[in-house]
Design a protein around this motif. Sequence first.
Motif, PDB file in Angstrom:
ATOM      1  N   MET A 289      -5.639 -16.973 -14.671  1.00 57.00           N
ATOM      2  CA  MET A 289      -5.160 -17.673 -15.859  1.00 57.00           C
ATOM      3  C   MET A 289      -6.307 -18.441 -16.525  1.00 57.00           C
ATOM      4  SD  MET A 289      -1.688 -19.106 -14.058  1.00 57.00           S
ATOM      5  CE  MET A 289      -1.266 -20.277 -15.320  1.00 57.00           C
ATOM      6  N   TYR A 290      -7.104 -19.141 -15.706  1.00 62.47           N
ATOM      7  CA  TYR A 290      -8.203 -19.954 -16.229  1.00 62.47           C
ATOM      8  C   TYR A 290      -9.256 -19.079 -16.906  1.00 62.47           C
ATOM      9  CZ  TYR A 290     -12.147 -23.195 -16.302  1.00 62.47           C
ATOM     10  OH  TYR A 290     -13.205 -23.972 -16.695  1.00 62.47           O
ATOM     11  N   GLN A 291      -9.662 -18.005 -16.241  1.00 58.39           N
ATOM     12  CA  GLN A 291     -10.720 -17.140 -16.765  1.00 58.39           C
ATOM     13  C   GLN A 291     -10.309 -16.428 -18.043  1.00 58.39           C
ATOM     14  OE1 GLN A 291     -11.479 -14.725 -13.336  1.00 58.39           O
ATOM     15  NE2 GLN A 291     -12.622 -16.329 -12.268  1.00 58.39           N
ATOM     16  N   HIS A 292      -9.006 -16.188 -18.205  1.00 57.20           N
ATOM     17  CA  HIS A 292      -8.529 -15.486 -19.400  1.00 57.20           C
ATOM     18  C   HIS A 292      -8.109 -16.445 -20.510  1.00 57.20           C
ATOM     19  CE1 HIS A 292      -8.454 -12.147 -16.560  1.00 57.20           C
ATOM     20  NE2 HIS A 292      -8.406 -11.343 -17.594  1.00 57.20           N
ATOM     21  N   SER A 293      -8.266 -17.745 -20.278  1.00 58.86           N
ATOM     22  CA  SER A 293      -7.938 -18.728 -21.306  1.00 58.86           C
ATOM     23  C   SER A 293      -9.046 -18.763 -22.360  1.00 58.86           C
ATOM     24  CB  SER A 293      -7.791 -20.120 -20.680  1.00 58.86           C
ATOM     25  OG  SER A 293      -6.765 -20.142 -19.715  1.00 58.86           O
ATOM     26  N   SER A 294      -8.730 -19.332 -23.497  1.00 57.65           N
ATOM     27  CA  SER A 294      -9.743 -19.495 -24.539  1.00 57.65           C
ATOM     28  C   SER A 294     -10.763 -20.546 -24.104  1.00 57.65           C
ATOM     29  CB  SER A 294      -9.084 -19.940 -25.845  1.00 57.65           C
ATOM     30  OG  SER A 294      -8.536 -21.241 -25.709  1.00 57.65           O
ATOM     31  N   LYS A 295     -11.916 -20.550 -24.721  1.00 59.51           N
ATOM     32  CA  LYS A 295     -12.958 -21.513 -24.392  1.00 59.51           C
ATOM     33  C   LYS A 295     -12.465 -22.948 -24.573  1.00 59.51           C
ATOM     34  CE  LYS A 295     -16.963 -18.595 -25.488  1.00 59.51           C
ATOM     35  NZ  LYS A 295     -18.171 -18.432 -26.360  1.00 59.51           N
ATOM     36  N   LYS A 296     -11.731 -23.167 -25.640  1.00 62.18           N
ATOM     37  CA  LYS A 296     -11.218 -24.515 -25.905  1.00 62.18           C
ATOM     38  C   LYS A 296     -10.217 -24.932 -24.838  1.00 62.18           C
ATOM     39  CE  LYS A 296      -9.306 -27.347 -29.642  1.00 62.18           C
ATOM     40  NZ  LYS A 296      -8.849 -27.366 -31.052  1.00 62.18           N
ATOM     41  N   THR A 297      -9.397 -23.991 -24.380  1.00 57.20           N
ATOM     42  CA  THR A 297      -8.421 -24.291 -23.331  1.00 57.20           C
ATOM     43  C   THR A 297      -9.133 -24.644 -22.027  1.00 57.20           C
ATOM     44  OG1 THR A 297      -6.794 -22.801 -24.329  1.00 57.20           O
ATOM     45  CG2 THR A 297      -6.456 -23.400 -22.026  1.00 57.20           C
ATOM     46  N   ARG A 298     -10.140 -23.860 -21.665  1.00 56.02           N
ATOM     47  CA  ARG A 298     -10.890 -24.151 -20.430  1.00 56.02           C
ATOM     48  C   ARG A 298     -11.561 -25.519 -20.505  1.00 56.02           C
ATOM     49  NH1 ARG A 298     -12.338 -18.626 -21.007  1.00 56.02           N
ATOM     50  NH2 ARG A 298     -14.461 -19.163 -21.702  1.00 56.02           N
ATOM     51  N   LYS A 299     -12.083 -25.843 -21.668  1.00 53.09           N
ATOM     52  CA  LYS A 299     -12.697 -27.159 -21.859  1.00 53.09           C
ATOM     53  C   LYS A 299     -11.668 -28.265 -21.687  1.00 53.09           C
ATOM     54  CE  LYS A 299     -15.317 -29.888 -25.244  1.00 53.09           C
ATOM     55  NZ  LYS A 299     -15.907 -29.892 -26.616  1.00 53.09           N
TER      56      LYS A 299
END
Length: 315
Positions: A289-299
């Motif tokens: 889930m984390y790796q496939h999230s958008s950059k902004k979401t991971r941030k």
Amino acid sequence: MAEKIKVSVICVTYNHEKYIRQALDSILMQKTEFPFEIRIGEDCSTDSTREILKEYEQKYPGRFCMYYREQNLGATKNEYELLMDAEGDYIAALELDDLWTDEYKLQKQYDFLEKHREYIGVSHNFDTIDKEGKVLPQFEDPILKSYLNHPFTLEDFLSHGFVFQTGTHFYRNIFKDGKDYSIIYKADKLIRDKTILSLLLDRGDFFILEDNMSAYRRFFDKDAQNGRNLTNSNLELDLYTKAEHVEALHHYFDGRIDYSEQWTDIVYGYLKHLLRGEHQYSLSRFLHMYQHSSKKTRKNIRKEFCGSIFRKLRH
């Protein structure tokens, strides 16, 4: 020459035998100055839902357009096919365990959109009821109340989520333009409200009327096929499914719609359960889930996680 259909009423149903008569009667009681069609997709129910529909079809010949599925499609594919066939200039939706409570609901919403071309759709206030039909005031949404008699925008949706229910929807039929809308069922087998509302709000705003004209039935039935039961039966799977759904929408809109706040809530929520050691939560699923999230979401997730650690150290 038959008068042109103005509104298509779209209903998906699966195992709704306890409530379907009340729902159908609430559609049939509608008083309108225009013709409307009723398209119902019956998705291979295991109870007597199909038999009840055939009873109504015989009692009201020519009033319904029934789709008796030969195999279970899932709610999103079921509704997608109904939408693609809808003839009306407008679409109203109702799940057949809910009901409409105002006999002029369709007329009021039709009149509003005819006068207000700037809106893509119109919604309204509603009651939340239990399986016996008793109103549950504890589920009144203060956010919804704040939007009564106000526009509801894409930005509002991204901030507050889905504040009104399927049975309140009335919107312009965008699906006759020949574009590919298969994302409705490709994004998820069950979750469709978020997809359809994203497609609509990307075109324009909704307006939410203060009129209370429907009832949303809040209950858990292991045999019913809808998102509320998925949430109640398996929270871990629900969070994982919602993350995949948002990911699909993110790619469909090519990142143009910013789902990062909702995405963060879902993925970080999963992480919190995982860190509590709840056995059904999987590290490999979280990493996916984390790796496939958008950059902004991971941030956002990293910020939330670091903030949580800092708060614990302070105490």
